[in-house]
Design an enzyme around this catalytic site. Structure first.
Site, PDB file in Angstrom:
ATOM      1  N   CYS A   7      12.302   4.943  -8.244  1.00 17.21           N
ATOM      2  CA  CYS A   7      13.161   4.625  -7.613  1.00 17.21           C
ATOM      3  C   CYS A   7      12.405   3.606  -6.700  1.00 17.21           C
ATOM      4  O   CYS A   7      13.305   2.455  -6.017  1.00 17.21           O
ATOM      5  CB  CYS A   7      12.867   5.761  -6.313  1.00 17.21           C
ATOM      6  SG  CYS A   7      13.761   7.410  -6.475  1.00 17.21           S
ATOM      7  N   ARG A   9      -1.000  -4.760  -7.624  1.00 15.59           N
ATOM      8  CA  ARG A   9      -0.900  -3.828  -9.019  1.00 15.59           C
ATOM      9  C   ARG A   9      -0.646  -1.912  -9.144  1.00 15.59           C
ATOM     10  O   ARG A   9      -1.523  -2.062 -10.717  1.00 15.59           O
ATOM     11  CB  ARG A   9      -1.249  -4.955 -10.110  1.00 15.59           C
ATOM     12  CG  ARG A   9      -0.931  -5.035 -11.927  1.00 15.59           C
ATOM     13  CD  ARG A   9      -1.819  -5.556 -12.554  1.00 15.59           C
ATOM     14  NE  ARG A   9      -1.895  -6.921 -12.204  1.00 15.59           N
ATOM     15  CZ  ARG A   9      -3.298  -7.370 -12.435  1.00 15.59           C
ATOM     16  NH1 ARG A   9      -4.398  -6.867 -12.569  1.00 15.59           N
ATOM     17  NH2 ARG A   9      -2.822  -9.241 -11.701  1.00 15.59           N
ATOM     18  N   SER A  10      -0.113  -1.886  -8.708  1.00 19.37           N
ATOM     19  CA  SER A  10      -1.120  -0.328  -8.791  1.00 19.37           C
ATOM     20  C   SER A  10       0.592   0.378  -9.678  1.00 19.37           C
ATOM     21  O   SER A  10       1.047  -0.475  -9.929  1.00 19.37           O
ATOM     22  CB  SER A  10      -0.330   0.747  -7.229  1.00 19.37           C
ATOM     23  OG  SER A  10       1.392   0.398  -7.219  1.00 19.37           O
ATOM     24  N   ASP A  13      -3.233  -8.370  -7.587  1.00 15.61           N
ATOM     25  CA  ASP A  13      -4.346  -7.991  -7.083  1.00 15.61           C
ATOM     26  C   ASP A  13      -5.387  -8.294  -6.759  1.00 15.61           C
ATOM     27  O   ASP A  13      -5.697  -9.467  -6.603  1.00 15.61           O
ATOM     28  CB  ASP A  13      -4.472  -6.294  -8.069  1.00 15.61           C
ATOM     29  CG  ASP A  13      -5.224  -6.485  -8.987  1.00 15.61           C
ATOM     30  OD1 ASP A  13      -6.081  -7.537  -9.042  1.00 15.61           O
ATOM     31  OD2 ASP A  13      -5.570  -5.198  -9.490  1.00 15.61           O
ATOM     32  N   ILE A  14      -6.604  -7.863  -6.200  1.00 19.50           N
ATOM     33  CA  ILE A  14      -7.863  -7.992  -6.037  1.00 19.50           C
ATOM     34  C   ILE A  14      -8.939  -8.847  -6.596  1.00 19.50           C
ATOM     35  O   ILE A  14      -9.693  -9.464  -6.298  1.00 19.50           O
ATOM     36  CB  ILE A  14      -8.381  -6.884  -4.363  1.00 19.50           C
ATOM     37  CG1 ILE A  14      -9.381  -7.117  -3.796  1.00 19.50           C
ATOM     38  CG2 ILE A  14      -9.381  -6.085  -6.109  1.00 19.50           C
ATOM     39  CD1 ILE A  14      -9.433  -6.127  -2.366  1.00 19.50           C
TER      40      ILE A  14
END
Lengths: 329, 329
Positions: A147, A182-183, A205-206
Site C-alpha cells: 500500500c 531503505r526499510s 539510508d544512514i
C-alpha cells in the site's frame, strides 16, 4: 524588476485521495455488492489503533463494510486462519507492529494471498522486485502492490511525473529520484518500483547510497542495484527531480539548500521531513500521504474482489465447456 | 538477465500536427467562414518556395484559403501595404530571405500587426521577451508568438514536458533545457519563452553559453540572462532533461555520449542534428518539426481572426450602449 514570492504548489493528500476514490467507486458500482474488509488489532501501539479507526471510517464512507477484530496476539494466528476460510471475508488487514520482531513477518505470510489487501505476501513482494506485473500468463490479473509504496506511485501519477506519452512500464524514463529511507516496508520496495518503471533512483539510508536502475536506455527488464561508495545526499539531491523522504522521528530534515530548483518533494514519514523552506525551491510539495494510502488499500481490496469474480466466471465457463464436450462425446 | 533493445520513442511531427489540427478545426468551425492567408514570395531561395507550397497545401486541406503572390522584391513593400489595407486579407506571410540583410527586418515591420501570422512585429516580439501574454488589459486577446519557437512549445506540451498540474505560466518549473543555436529567429526567442515558462535554459552557440532563468522558485516575473564563462556542451548536456538543436548544415551532430539518459531530444534544423545513436539514450526523439510549424501558422491566423471578430463585437456593443445613453439623456 520586483521579485515575487517563490512558486511552490502544495498538494494535499485529501485532494489526491479524492481523485483516486472516484476510480474506486466506479469499480465498486460494477461489482454491485459491499466487499467486507476485516481488520485485526493485536498491537498495543496507539498509532496502529488510529490507523485502524481511519481505515474503518474511510471504508464505511465509501461503500465498503469494515469489521475490526481485537484479538489477543497469541490467538491471532488462529483468528487469521479462520478468516482465510470464511467466504464472507473479502480482505484482511493486520495492524503491525505486534511482536515487533520476526514473528510479525511470519504472521504476514499467514494471511491468504487471495485476501491480502496490504500486498505483503511473499509472492506479491517477489513479483514487485522482479517487475512481474500479472499473476497469470494471460496478463489479466494484476499482482497486488504494497500500500504505502503504491500510494507514492499514485501520487506521482497524479502529479504527472509519470509521462503517459511513454509506454506503460517505462513512464519514469529520464527521471532521477532520491528515496530517503531503505526499510523493507516502504523505502526499498519503493526504490525498486520506481526503478522498474524507468527512473534512476538513489536509495539513501544512514549507512550508504545505492543506485537502482534499469540501465542506459532501460535495457534491463528489471532494476539492478549498484553501490555508490562515498556518495551522500550532497551528491544525490542536486541532481534529483523528485525527492521522497520517510525518516521516522521529528529530528530529521532534508537539507533544502541541496535541493534542485523545481524539485518535487514528497514526505511519507508520519513526522515532517521537510522544513518550511522547502517551498523556496520545490515546484510541488506533498506534506503527507496517509489518506492516499488508505484509498490504495480499498483499491487493492477491490482488485482482489474483481480477481475473485473473474476467476469464478472463468471456472463456470470452463464447466459449461466441459459439460458441452461431455454431452458431445 | 538478457538485455533488451534501448527504449526510445520516436515521435513524428505528423502525429503532433494532427492533434493540433483538430484544435484548429474546432476553432475554424466556430468562426464559420474561410479565413484568407496571403503569402508573398520574392525570395530566390528554393527552400522559401517549398515552404510556400507546403503552407498552401496545408491551408487548403484544412479549410483555409491561401493565395500566393509572387512579387518583384523592389515592389514588395507596396504590395504589403496594399494587403494591409485590403479587408479581404486576414493574414500575411512573407517568405524570407529576400535581401538577406537588415532590409528584411525592415520589411517584417511593414506587415500590419493585425495580419502578422508569423508573430514578427516588434510588439509581439517585445511581449514575448517581456513575458507579457495578452494584448489588452482585460487579458482576453492573446499576443501572437513566432511560429517556430511556438511549434517547439506545442511539441513540448504534446510530449507532457509541460506539467499541467502546475499553474499556467510556470509549467516548466524544474525542467533543465539546452537550446543549441541562438539565432534571433528561433534560438534566442525559444530560450526566452521556455525560461519565461519556468525552465532553466542553457542557450548554446558557437561562442558561449548563456543561462536564461527566472531564478530560484521562479521569483522573477520574467527571465534574466546570465553568462556562463567557460561552459560548453560538456557542462549543459549531462544535466539537461530536454535538448533542442537547430544548427544549420549537415555537419553538426549533438554528441550523444554527453546526453543524460532518458533525455527528450528535438531537432528543428532542416538537417538532422542528432545521429542515430541518440536512440541509445533518449526517452523521446523528435527528428523534425516543420509540419507542426505550418499548423502553428494556421493557429496564429485563426487567433488573429478571432481577435478581429471579438473587437468588432465589442465595438458594436459600445455603439449600442452609447446610443442608449444618447437617447436617455
Amino acid at each position: 524588476m520586483a521579485d515575487e514570492k517563490p512558486h511552490c504548489k502544495v498538494v494535499l493528500a485529501t485532494n489526491i485521495a479524492k481523485s483516486l476514490l472516484e476510480e474506486v467507486q466506479d469499480g465498486l458500482a460494477k461489482i454491485g455488492r459491499k466487499p467486507l474488509l476485516v481488520g485485526f488489532l493485536s498491537s498495543t501501539d496507539p498509532a496502529a489503533r488510529v490507523y485502524a479507526e481511519w481505515t474503518g471510517k474511510t471504508a464505511n464512507e465509501n461503500g465498503f463494510a469494515f469489521e475490526l477484530r481485537e484479538i489477543d496476539r497469541e490467538e491471532l494466528e488462529d483468528a487469521l486462519l479462520d478468516a482465510n476460510n470464511d467466504a464472507a471475508v473479502d480482505g484482511i488487514i493486520v495492524y503491525y507492529p505486534i511482536f515487533g520482531n520476526r514473528q510479525d513477518q511470519y504472521l504476514q505470510q499467514i494471511v491468504s494471498i487471495d485476501k491480502d489487501v496490504e500486498g505483503l505476501s511473499h509472492r506479491y513482494i517477489f513479483n514487485m522486485y522482479q517487475n512481474i506485473r500479472f499473476l497469470d500468463h494471460a496478463n489479466t490479473k494484476k499482482s497486488i502492490l504494497p500500500c504505502t509504496p503504491l500510494a507514492v506511485i499514485k501520487i506521482l501519477e497524479y502529479l504527472r511525473i509519470y509521462n503517459t506519452i511513454l509506454p506503460y512500464g517505462n513512464r519514469l524514463h529520464g527521471r532521477t529520484v532520491t528515496v530517503i529511507n531503505r526499510s523493507e516496508v516502504v523505502g526499498r520496495p519503493l526504490a525498486a518500483l520506481l526503478a522498474n518503471d524507468g527512473a534512476c533512483v538513489y536509495s539513501v539510508d544512514i549507512n550508504d547510497v545505492q543506485q537502482f536502475t534499469r540501465g542506459e536506455g532501460l535495457r534491463k527488464r528489471r532494476h539492478e542495484v549498484h553501490e555508490k561508495p562515498g556518495w551522500t545526499l550532497e551528491n544525490c539531491l542536486p541532481i534529483s527531480d523528485v525527492v521522497i523522504s520517510g525518516v521516522p522521528g521529528d529530528k530529521y530534515k532534508v537539507p533544502a539548500n541541496l535541493l534542485r530548483d523545481g524539485a518535487v518533494c514528497i514526505n511519507f514519514s508520519s513526522d515532517r521531513n521537510f522544513s518550511p523552506d522547502v517551498k523556496e525551491k520545490a515546484s510541488i510539495y506533498v506534506p503527507a500521504i496517509g489518506k492516499v494510502t488508505i484509498v490504495v488499500l480499498l483499491r487493492n481490496l477491490l482488485r482482489i474482489v474483481q480477481n475473485k469474480i473473474d476467476a469464478a466466471a472463468e471456472a463456470s465457463r470452463e464447466n459449461v465447456s466441459e459439460a458441452v464436450q461431455t454431452s458431445e462425446s
